[in-house]
Design a protein around this motif. Sequence first.
Motif, PDB file in Angstrom:
ATOM      1  N   ALA A 141       0.805  -1.213   0.000  1.00 49.03           N
ATOM      2  CA  ALA A 141       0.000   0.000   0.000  1.00 49.03           C
ATOM      3  C   ALA A 141       0.842   1.269   0.000  1.00 49.03           C
ATOM      4  O   ALA A 141       0.465   2.265  -0.622  1.00 49.03           O
ATOM      5  N   HIS A 142       1.976   1.261   0.679  1.00 47.08           N
ATOM      6  CA  HIS A 142       2.771   2.485   0.794  1.00 47.08           C
ATOM      7  C   HIS A 142       3.976   2.507  -0.140  1.00 47.08           C
ATOM      8  O   HIS A 142       4.312   3.545  -0.711  1.00 47.08           O
ATOM      9  N   LEU A 143       4.640   1.350  -0.306  1.00 51.72           N
ATOM     10  CA  LEU A 143       5.826   1.310  -1.167  1.00 51.72           C
ATOM     11  C   LEU A 143       5.509   0.863  -2.586  1.00 51.72           C
ATOM     12  O   LEU A 143       6.383   0.876  -3.444  1.00 51.72           O
ATOM     13  N   GLY A 144       4.253   0.425  -2.824  1.00 47.28           N
ATOM     14  CA  GLY A 144       3.830   0.117  -4.182  1.00 47.28           C
ATOM     15  C   GLY A 144       4.292  -1.211  -4.730  1.00 47.28           C
ATOM     16  O   GLY A 144       4.318  -1.414  -5.952  1.00 47.28           O
ATOM     17  N   LEU A 145       4.658  -2.168  -3.880  1.00 48.49           N
ATOM     18  CA  LEU A 145       5.094  -3.483  -4.341  1.00 48.49           C
ATOM     19  C   LEU A 145       3.886  -4.326  -4.736  1.00 48.49           C
ATOM     20  O   LEU A 145       2.769  -4.117  -4.258  1.00 48.49           O
ATOM     21  N   THR A 146       4.118  -5.277  -5.627  1.00 46.73           N
ATOM     22  CA  THR A 146       3.082  -6.255  -5.937  1.00 46.73           C
ATOM     23  C   THR A 146       3.037  -7.307  -4.828  1.00 46.73           C
ATOM     24  O   THR A 146       3.902  -7.346  -3.946  1.00 46.73           O
ATOM     25  N   ALA A 147       2.025  -8.169  -4.897  1.00 44.57           N
ATOM     26  CA  ALA A 147       1.891  -9.206  -3.873  1.00 44.57           C
ATOM     27  C   ALA A 147       3.110 -10.128  -3.867  1.00 44.57           C
ATOM     28  O   ALA A 147       3.634 -10.481  -2.809  1.00 44.57           O
ATOM     29  N   SER A 148       3.576 -10.522  -5.054  1.00 42.27           N
ATOM     30  CA  SER A 148       4.732 -11.428  -5.122  1.00 42.27           C
ATOM     31  C   SER A 148       6.004 -10.724  -4.646  1.00 42.27           C
ATOM     32  O   SER A 148       6.842 -11.322  -3.971  1.00 42.27           O
ATOM     33  N   GLU A 149       6.145  -9.440  -4.993  1.00 39.45           N
ATOM     34  CA  GLU A 149       7.325  -8.692  -4.555  1.00 39.45           C
ATOM     35  C   GLU A 149       7.341  -8.514  -3.038  1.00 39.45           C
ATOM     36  O   GLU A 149       8.393  -8.613  -2.395  1.00 39.45           O
ATOM     37  N   SER A 150       6.181  -8.254  -2.451  1.00 40.40           N
ATOM     38  CA  SER A 150       6.128  -8.107  -0.996  1.00 40.40           C
ATOM     39  C   SER A 150       6.426  -9.430  -0.308  1.00 40.40           C
ATOM     40  O   SER A 150       7.031  -9.457   0.769  1.00 40.40           O
ATOM     41  N   GLY A 151       6.026 -10.525  -0.951  1.00 38.46           N
ATOM     42  CA  GLY A 151       6.351 -11.836  -0.400  1.00 38.46           C
ATOM     43  C   GLY A 151       7.855 -12.065  -0.364  1.00 38.46           C
ATOM     44  O   GLY A 151       8.392 -12.596   0.610  1.00 38.46           O
ATOM     45  N   MET A 152       8.541 -11.655  -1.419  1.00 36.29           N
ATOM     46  CA  MET A 152       9.999 -11.780  -1.442  1.00 36.29           C
ATOM     47  C   MET A 152      10.642 -10.881  -0.391  1.00 36.29           C
ATOM     48  O   MET A 152      11.612 -11.263   0.269  1.00 36.29           O
ATOM     49  N   ALA A 153      10.087  -9.678  -0.208  1.00 36.08           N
ATOM     50  CA  ALA A 153      10.640  -8.758   0.781  1.00 36.08           C
ATOM     51  C   ALA A 153      10.458  -9.279   2.205  1.00 36.08           C
ATOM     52  O   ALA A 153      11.194  -8.893   3.115  1.00 36.08           O
ATOM     53  N   MET A 154       9.464 -10.166   2.412  1.00 41.83           N
ATOM     54  CA  MET A 154       9.217 -10.746   3.736  1.00 41.83           C
ATOM     55  C   MET A 154      10.263 -11.794   4.109  1.00 41.83           C
ATOM     56  O   MET A 154      10.322 -12.226   5.263  1.00 41.83           O
ATOM     57  N   LEU A 155      11.091 -12.201   3.137  1.00 37.87           N
ATOM     58  CA  LEU A 155      12.109 -13.201   3.435  1.00 37.87           C
ATOM     59  C   LEU A 155      13.083 -12.708   4.505  1.00 37.87           C
ATOM     60  O   LEU A 155      13.627 -13.502   5.270  1.00 37.87           O
ATOM     61  N   GLY A 156      13.279 -11.396   4.566  1.00 37.53           N
ATOM     62  CA  GLY A 156      14.215 -10.847   5.537  1.00 37.53           C
ATOM     63  C   GLY A 156      13.820 -11.183   6.960  1.00 37.53           C
ATOM     64  O   GLY A 156      14.630 -11.714   7.732  1.00 37.53           O
ATOM     65  N   ILE A 157      12.580 -10.910   7.327  1.00 33.62           N
ATOM     66  CA  ILE A 157      12.148 -11.156   8.694  1.00 33.62           C
ATOM     67  C   ILE A 157      12.088 -12.650   8.995  1.00 33.62           C
ATOM     68  O   ILE A 157      12.394 -13.093  10.113  1.00 33.62           O
ATOM     69  N   LEU A 158      11.739 -13.467   7.983  1.00 34.74           N
ATOM     70  CA  LEU A 158      11.670 -14.915   8.186  1.00 34.74           C
ATOM     71  C   LEU A 158      13.065 -15.509   8.394  1.00 34.74           C
ATOM     72  O   LEU A 158      13.305 -16.265   9.343  1.00 34.74           O
ATOM     73  N   LEU A 159      13.967 -15.172   7.485  1.00 35.79           N
ATOM     74  CA  LEU A 159      15.325 -15.708   7.601  1.00 35.79           C
ATOM     75  C   LEU A 159      16.046 -15.130   8.814  1.00 35.79           C
ATOM     76  O   LEU A 159      16.867 -15.810   9.439  1.00 35.79           O
ATOM     77  N   GLY A 160      15.731 -13.887   9.159  1.00 31.96           N
ATOM     78  CA  GLY A 160      16.304 -13.309  10.364  1.00 31.96           C
ATOM     79  C   GLY A 160      15.883 -14.064  11.612  1.00 31.96           C
ATOM     80  O   GLY A 160      16.691 -14.289  12.525  1.00 31.96           O
ATOM     81  N   THR A 161      14.629 -14.475  11.665  1.00 27.32           N
ATOM     82  CA  THR A 161      14.134 -15.248  12.804  1.00 27.32           C
ATOM     83  C   THR A 161      14.872 -16.573  12.925  1.00 27.32           C
ATOM     84  O   THR A 161      15.263 -16.989  14.023  1.00 27.32           O
ATOM     85  N   VAL A 162      15.051 -17.260  11.794  1.00 26.03           N
ATOM     86  CA  VAL A 162      15.777 -18.529  11.809  1.00 26.03           C
ATOM     87  C   VAL A 162      17.223 -18.313  12.259  1.00 26.03           C
ATOM     88  O   VAL A 162      17.762 -19.079  13.072  1.00 26.03           O
ATOM     89  N   ALA A 163      17.858 -17.256  11.744  1.00 27.20           N
ATOM     90  CA  ALA A 163      19.242 -16.976  12.122  1.00 27.20           C
ATOM     91  C   ALA A 163      19.358 -16.657  13.612  1.00 27.20           C
ATOM     92  O   ALA A 163      20.295 -17.104  14.292  1.00 27.20           O
ATOM     93  N   GLY A 164      18.406 -15.895  14.144  1.00 24.03           N
ATOM     94  CA  GLY A 164      18.420 -15.573  15.568  1.00 24.03           C
ATOM     95  C   GLY A 164      18.237 -16.804  16.431  1.00 24.03           C
ATOM     96  O   GLY A 164      18.934 -16.976  17.447  1.00 24.03           O
ATOM     97  N   ALA A 165      17.306 -17.677  16.044  1.00 22.40           N
ATOM     98  CA  ALA A 165      17.090 -18.916  16.795  1.00 22.40           C
ATOM     99  C   ALA A 165      18.312 -19.819  16.722  1.00 22.40           C
ATOM    100  O   ALA A 165      18.685 -20.463  17.717  1.00 22.40           O
ATOM    101  N   THR A 166      18.952 -19.870  15.551  1.00 20.85           N
ATOM    102  CA  THR A 166      20.153 -20.695  15.396  1.00 20.85           C
ATOM    103  C   THR A 166      21.280 -20.189  16.288  1.00 20.85           C
ATOM    104  O   THR A 166      21.959 -20.965  16.968  1.00 20.85           O
ATOM    105  N   THR A 167      21.476 -18.880  16.289  1.00 24.33           N
ATOM    106  CA  THR A 167      22.538 -18.291  17.106  1.00 24.33           C
ATOM    107  C   THR A 167      22.305 -18.585  18.592  1.00 24.33           C
ATOM    108  O   THR A 167      23.212 -19.043  19.301  1.00 24.33           O
ATOM    109  N   ALA A 168      21.092 -18.308  19.062  1.00 24.11           N
ATOM    110  CA  ALA A 168      20.785 -18.551  20.470  1.00 24.11           C
ATOM    111  C   ALA A 168      20.881 -20.033  20.808  1.00 24.11           C
ATOM    112  O   ALA A 168      21.350 -20.413  21.885  1.00 24.11           O
ATOM    113  N   GLY A 169      20.432 -20.885  19.881  1.00 24.69           N
ATOM    114  CA  GLY A 169      20.489 -22.320  20.124  1.00 24.69           C
ATOM    115  C   GLY A 169      21.904 -22.844  20.274  1.00 24.69           C
ATOM    116  O   GLY A 169      22.184 -23.694  21.124  1.00 24.69           O
ATOM    117  N   ARG A 170      22.804 -22.317  19.466  1.00 27.29           N
ATOM    118  CA  ARG A 170      24.203 -22.765  19.545  1.00 27.29           C
ATOM    119  C   ARG A 170      24.915 -22.216  20.778  1.00 27.29           C
ATOM    120  O   ARG A 170      25.801 -22.870  21.339  1.00 27.29           O
TER     121      ARG A 170
END
Length: 492
Positions: free
Chosen positions: A305-334
């Motif tokens: 709505a604000h940055l003008g991305l398409t649905a598929s583009e916004s889905g790709m942009a969401m990879l950051g928060i998803l992969l960041g969560t996995v990386a944070g859990a991995t770091t804390a787990g180790r």
Amino acid sequence: MDQTVSKAATAENGALSESEKNAIIGGVLLSMLLAALDQTIVAPAMPTIAEALGHAQYLPWIVTGYLLTATAMAPLYGKISDVHGRRPTLYAAILIFLAGSLVAALAPNMLVLIIGRAIQGLGGGGLFAMAQTVIGDLVPPKERARYAAWISGTWAVASIAGPLLGGTFAEHLHWSLIFWINLPLGLLAMAIINKPLRKLPVAAHRHSIDWLGAALLVVATSLLLLALNWGGGTYPWDSAQILGLFAASAIVWAVFSLRLVKAREPLISLNVLGNSIVLAGTLSLFLLQAANVGLSVYLPVYLQAHLGLTASESGMAMLGILLGTVAGATTAGRLTPRFTHYKRLAFVGVCFGIVALAVLAFVAGSTSLIWVVVLTTCVGYGAGTTFPVATISVQNAVERSHLGVATGVLTFMRSLGGALGVALLGAVGAAYGLPLMGEGIQAQTQFSSAVPFAAIFFVSVALLVATLAALTAMPEKPLRGRDEAEAPMIAE
């Protein structure tokens, strides 16, 4: 049963080898993937389903029906597994989930599809709780945190693969494949865990199940979730319907609380509920999920709505928060096994997430896509550190005989927090003029003001600050290792 008999039974069944443990963990994570996929795979196919079955006004119930039953059943599965063992309970959850998938795949109309989804949720709630409980049985708390990255990775795969598969099946093949695909995956999971899971030890203490308490819990949770799902969309928040649902839920919760005190063996042990680590740990994940899930719902809206991305583009942009969560859990787990004061990992991580999210809230109206991705990745990384720390702290705080119940309560609070977060952030956005989910929010690409989104981000910051307070209040207990004494056990 005394300890001598317990040891004899364990010896007779044989100890689990490392390969068998890995097979069990792989199987339960596959079963968790099934339930996680069915929270993400349906949304892209919903327009096609409405066109095929009609009655599009009931489409939200495809999601709501699953959410209601999956959330309400999680604590009950934990208790049942403590009574009857992990293997039959996990098998029952998978079979119920597959039965619901079959009903949904064959649905001739919208009503049958919604019923199928509700049946799926009855099993799906158990798959979430049982995966973490079984891992808790197999791995001592000191080493258990590293498996949290696997669990977070499972959720990340579901978040990415679900929408892709759902859209592909609906557009190029047939929408029913989003349910048919569960059958081979579920049967594969059962085949993987069948033999080694027979050797999995369970607590020797005999329990009974408070079915009246279970019914009260399911009713109270369902009423609350209905109010959260309908409020602000189907009905105004101050309508008689929503206020009535909240009031009815509060009454049933009060009766359930009384039942916990009066029952000979309550559904959730008062020793578990009264444990300060369990209380603070579950509260921290409740608040964290409120921020996390709410952001995952409204961040794509901001991107479109604000940055003008398409649905598929916004889905790709969401990879950051998803992969960041996995990386944070991995770091804390180790790092958790290496730190005496392991709680500090989550504390620092949440502080990092608070700073990143606060910056995003301040610059929401003028920032670029690249900075949104960087900042949300940092938010995900910070939040990810809390999942293994809080989960292991709760499981480490209870006896093995209450492991299923404690994990079930943790799963329940995580799911409930997510539902509350979506409702809360939606209400905040609506207060600033943002259309609610279901009111054309996907199509409002001309919505240029960033004020509603900045408000949503600031409220998410407040939720993370509350998470930090809960973590601060959580006592820190040394993690048990392999060589430390466990409660008497028998094999299934």
